[in-house]
Design an enzyme around this catalytic site. Structure first.
Site, short mmCIF file in Angstrom:
data_model
loop_
_atom_site.label_atom_id
_atom_site.label_comp_id
_atom_site.label_asym_id
_atom_site.label_seq_id
_atom_site.Cartn_x
_atom_site.Cartn_y
_atom_site.Cartn_z
N LEU A 102 0.87 -1.17 0.00
CA LEU A 102 0.00 0.00 0.00
C LEU A 102 0.91 1.22 0.00
O LEU A 102 1.95 1.23 0.67
CB LEU A 102 -0.88 0.01 1.27
CG LEU A 102 -1.92 -1.10 1.40
CD1 LEU A 102 -2.67 -0.97 2.73
CD2 LEU A 102 -2.91 -1.06 0.25
N ASP A 103 0.51 2.25 -0.75
CA ASP A 103 1.32 3.46 -0.81
C ASP A 103 1.47 4.09 0.58
O ASP A 103 0.64 3.88 1.46
CB ASP A 103 0.65 4.51 -1.70
CG ASP A 103 0.43 4.02 -3.11
OD1 ASP A 103 1.23 3.19 -3.58
OD2 ASP A 103 -0.55 4.47 -3.74
N TYR A 104 2.48 4.94 0.69
CA TYR A 104 2.73 5.71 1.92
C TYR A 104 1.44 6.41 2.38
O TYR A 104 1.10 6.41 3.56
CB TYR A 104 3.82 6.75 1.59
CG TYR A 104 4.25 7.63 2.71
CD1 TYR A 104 5.03 7.12 3.75
CD2 TYR A 104 3.92 8.99 2.72
CE1 TYR A 104 5.46 7.95 4.78
CE2 TYR A 104 4.36 9.81 3.75
CZ TYR A 104 5.11 9.29 4.77
OH TYR A 104 5.54 10.10 5.79
N THR A 106 -1.68 5.65 1.54
CA THR A 106 -2.88 4.79 1.55
C THR A 106 -2.96 4.10 2.91
O THR A 106 -1.94 3.67 3.45
CB THR A 106 -2.77 3.72 0.44
OG1 THR A 106 -2.70 4.35 -0.83
CG2 THR A 106 -3.97 2.78 0.44
#
Ligand code: URA
Length: 247
Positions: A102-104, A106
């Site tokens: 998961l992105d930073y 998200t």
């Protein structure tokens, strides 16, 4: 793949330094071959490793479900010193890896495990495990645009595979909308790029479900172990989809 002395030390054989000595003394075998060079890379999940003829103890598999907050990197180390997901796993001594990322910025459900085989199967699109995201996007997409999200959107790395998409609400009417997207792929920043492609950039993004697993009972930053029933169900569902797709 991991360095042999590290795998030995993690299995509780001895300190890493002492394990290097054991290796150089020719007391360690990997898949039936004596290895006398420390630093040799091995696969702790697959390789048969013996010390003085005795198999080392395998690390027990652990399966964790984390509610990742925003502002944390899905990685084991960050050269820039930012918080990483494993910083949130106090009390877990096994070395676990995130399944997908998961992105930073998200938040949401992230599975972590040291069971590489299960992790690969969950992450692979052919197993069709649902990844369900809720995204607040700018403006209000028309039903045609929402349908495009479900049927496939052209991105720079190709058309996205079919999934599902629906508009849950708008708030306040007209300014932003909450979309729910179910996808099976895990391309880099996929949901953000899909929403951008239909002209409605993401303001915030959360993964709310992975297969049948949800975030129920977990606040951001909290984690729990999967129950044995959940693990059995996950394995059953992965085998059923492997049969369906001939995997
Ligand atoms: N899609 C994204 O754009 N970001 C994530 O973190 C996960 C899916």
């Amino acid at each position: 793949m991991e360095r042999l002395q590290k795998v030995l030390a993690q299995a509780g054989v001895a300190s890493r330094r002492k394990c290097e000595e054991l290796i150089s003394q020719g007391r360690v075998q990997v898949n039936g071959v004596t290895v006398s060079e420390a630093g040799t890379k091995v696969d702790p999940a697959q390789d048969v490793i013996l010390v003085d003829g005795k198999a080392i103890q395998r690390e027990a598999f652990v399966y964790l479900l984390l509610h990742k907050p925003t502002g944390v990197i899905t990685s084991l180390h960050d050269p820039q010193g930012r918080r990483v997901v494993t910083d949130l796993l106090s009390g877990v001594k096994e070395r676990v890896y995130p399944v997908g990322r998961l992105d930073y910025d998200t938040s949401g459900l992230l599975l972590l495990t040291n069971d590489g085989e299960l992790a690969n199967r969950i992450a692979h699109p052919s197993f069709e495990i649902d990844k369900v995201y809720q995204a607040w996007v700018k403006g209000v997409p028309t039903s045609e645009r929402v349908r495009m999200l479900a049927e496939g959107v052209q991105l720079t790395d190709g058309l996205t595979a079919p999934g599902q998409a629906r508009l849950l609400t708008t708030d306040p009417p007209g300014r932003r909308s909450l979309l729910e997207l179910t996808i099976h792929e895990g391309r880099n920043r996929q949901v953000r790029r899909m929403c951008e492609a239909i002209g409605h950039p993401v303001e915030s993004l959360k993964r709310v479900r992975l297969g049948f697993l949800t975030l129920d009972g977990l606040s951001p930053g909290q984690y729990r172990h999967l129950t044995s029933q959940e693990l059995a169900r996950l394995r059953r569902e992965l085998s059923a989809s492997a049969r369906r797709f001939g995997g």
